[in-house]
Design an enzyme around this catalytic site. Structure first.
Site, PDB file in Angstrom:
ATOM      1  N   SER A  65      -5.560  -0.122  -6.678  1.00  0.00           N
ATOM      2  CA  SER A  65      -5.297   0.205  -5.270  1.00  0.00           C
ATOM      3  C   SER A  65      -4.292  -0.749  -4.628  1.00  0.00           C
ATOM      4  O   SER A  65      -3.635  -0.377  -3.654  1.00  0.00           O
ATOM      5  CB  SER A  65      -6.607   0.196  -4.465  1.00  0.00           C
ATOM      6  N   ASP A 116      -9.293  -5.094   2.463  1.00  0.00           N
ATOM      7  CA  ASP A 116      -9.257  -4.560   1.102  1.00  0.00           C
ATOM      8  C   ASP A 116      -7.847  -4.042   0.784  1.00  0.00           C
ATOM      9  O   ASP A 116      -6.994  -3.938   1.662  1.00  0.00           O
ATOM     10  CB  ASP A 116     -10.321  -3.467   0.957  1.00  0.00           C
ATOM     11  N   THR A 118      -6.071  -1.314   0.105  1.00  0.00           N
ATOM     12  CA  THR A 118      -5.261  -0.245   0.701  1.00  0.00           C
ATOM     13  C   THR A 118      -4.729  -0.624   2.088  1.00  0.00           C
ATOM     14  O   THR A 118      -3.505  -0.610   2.294  1.00  0.00           O
ATOM     15  CB  THR A 118      -6.034   1.088   0.716  1.00  0.00           C
ATOM     16  N   ASP A 239     -13.326   6.471  -3.884  1.00  0.00           N
ATOM     17  CA  ASP A 239     -13.087   5.653  -5.089  1.00  0.00           C
ATOM     18  C   ASP A 239     -14.393   5.114  -5.681  1.00  0.00           C
ATOM     19  O   ASP A 239     -14.585   5.173  -6.899  1.00  0.00           O
ATOM     20  CB  ASP A 239     -12.155   4.509  -4.688  1.00  0.00           C
ATOM     21  N   HIS A 243     -15.913   5.531  -9.432  1.00  0.00           N
ATOM     22  CA  HIS A 243     -16.263   4.406 -10.322  1.00  0.00           C
ATOM     23  C   HIS A 243     -17.717   4.498 -10.783  1.00  0.00           C
ATOM     24  O   HIS A 243     -18.033   4.166 -11.919  1.00  0.00           O
ATOM     25  CB  HIS A 243     -16.054   3.069  -9.603  1.00  0.00           C
ATOM     26  N   ASP A 281      -4.279   7.314  -3.321  1.00  0.00           N
ATOM     27  CA  ASP A 281      -3.535   6.238  -3.989  1.00  0.00           C
ATOM     28  C   ASP A 281      -3.552   6.404  -5.511  1.00  0.00           C
ATOM     29  O   ASP A 281      -2.669   5.948  -6.208  1.00  0.00           O
ATOM     30  CB  ASP A 281      -4.052   4.854  -3.564  1.00  0.00           C
ATOM     31  N   HIS A 282      -4.615   7.077  -6.003  1.00  0.00           N
ATOM     32  CA  HIS A 282      -4.779   7.372  -7.431  1.00  0.00           C
ATOM     33  C   HIS A 282      -6.025   8.216  -7.565  1.00  0.00           C
ATOM     34  O   HIS A 282      -6.786   8.365  -6.595  1.00  0.00           O
ATOM     35  CB  HIS A 282      -4.934   6.076  -8.255  1.00  0.00           C
TER      36      HIS A 282
END
Ligand SMILES: [Zn+2]
Length: 352
Positions: A65, A116, A118, A239, A243, A281-282
């Site tokens: 990120s 964080d 981002t 995200d 995970h 972002d992904h």
């Protein structure tokens, strides 16, 4: 009829405000799962222009990120873990900083720590995303008009003994520990630190924080500068669901993000000259949806049957790109993540 009207109005309109919305880890399968789970179309589907974004970083096919945020904010590929710098350590300026220097109002909203990766990519310059106390100090010195998120510990319980929240109050910021306290605030500058670290999950007590924070931030930024504004709003915890290979969390966090997208699109409808860009972002989790049960009316998703995660990490598959409002036409097709801030800056008339 309403949709046709907004399409007509948006074509060729000058862009004054940009609302950049990032679903952290939000791949196409997350959006699809949220749509199925909700049982009805998402607000994102009101977007009039669509495309895809390639997400690789300078150091890896699969980005983290930090590198992704640097690309989306500063238009530069960097190594994984790096915030607002090139791989060889040169600081690069973000679209948010450029907007601030040009006299536009600026803001950041998220559901995790505001320090964080981002949000940090839009304001900070550090070798490692883990250096969150430095990131907090850079946020405090940035001149940002409004920010809302978690991460209070990095402002007030620091190794260097500084109390950044008190320093910001001395500089004229209103600092609050909850969004509710901030609602009476009529004009910037405002900082909301709603948790020591991350906020709670969407389905574990966070409620409609993100949608309300989005609406309040847009109202304040509109009042802050006649020249317009740039704001980045993140759905941070999609995200985490990826995970954890936790589809319920992926769906609840994506739907929560979608409710904020709805508020942003509504703001664009009421305020001509507003562009909303929605992306990720992904992708996280390598989520696929084989739908072995294959029942179109079935909204319950069975693990291993209706969906599979293929990794506990990120993947390099392209992510969705959606645009709505003034200037949306510029976001069709396949883009690199570094293209997006440059296009938004051009539409805002910012120097690059
Ligand atoms: Zn991640």
């Amino acid at each position: 009829m309403i949709m046709m009207l907004s399409l007509t109005l948006s074509a060729g309109q000058k862009v004054k405000n940009v609302i950049f919305m990032i679903g952290d880890g939000m791949g196409l399968a997350a959006v699809t799962a949220a749509w199925i789970g909700e049982g009805q179309p998402l607000a994102m589907q009101r977007a009039t222009v669509g495309g895809f974004v390639a997400t690789w970083s300078a150091s890896a096919r699969v980005t983290d990120s930090a590198a992704a945020a640097t690309a989306l904010a500063c238009g530069v590929k960097t190594a994984n873990g790096v915030i607002g710098q090139t791989p060889d350590g040169q600081s690069v300026e973000s679209i948010l900083t450029r907007a601030h220097k040009a006299g536009l109002a600026t803001g950041l909203v998220d559901t995790y720590s505001i320090t964080d990766a981002t949000p940090a990519g839009f304001i900070a310059h550090v070798r490692s995303r883990k250096d969150q106390e430095t990131i907090a100090a850079q946020i405090a010195d940035s001149g940002i008009d409004v920010f809302m998120g978690g991460g209070r510990q990095f402002f007030t319980s620091r190794k260097d003994g500084r109390n950044l929240a008190a320093e910001m109050e001395a500089k004229g910021y209103r600092m609050t520990g909850t969004l509710d306290e901030a609602l009476s605030c009529k004009r910037p500058r405002l900082g909301v630190l709603a948790a020591e670290g991350a906020l709670e999950k969407a389905d574990a007590g966070r409620g409609d924080y993100l949608a309300r924070a989005t609406e309040k931030t847009l109202e304040l930024l509109k009042a802050a500068s006649r020249k317009g504004f740039f704001v980045m709003i993140e759905g941070s915890m999609i995200d985490g669901g990826g995970h954890a290979n936790d589809l319920k969390m992926v769906v609840s966090e994506t739907l929560d993000f979608d409710r904020a997208v709805a508020r942003a699109f509504d703001f664009a409808d009421r305020n001509p000259g507003t562009l909303v860009v929605v992306t990720a972002d992904h992708e996280t989790g390598g989520l696929t949806m084989p739908a072995a049960s294959n029942d179109k009316e079935q909204h319950a998703l069975t693990p291993g049957v209706d969906y599979l995660f293929s990794t506990k990490g990120h993947t390099c598959t392209m992510v969705p790109l959606l645009a709505y409002g003034a200037g949306a036409e510029a976001f069709g097709g396949i883009k690199d993540n570094t293209d997006l801030p440059r296009i938004m800056a051009r539409l805002l008339g910012l120097k690059w």
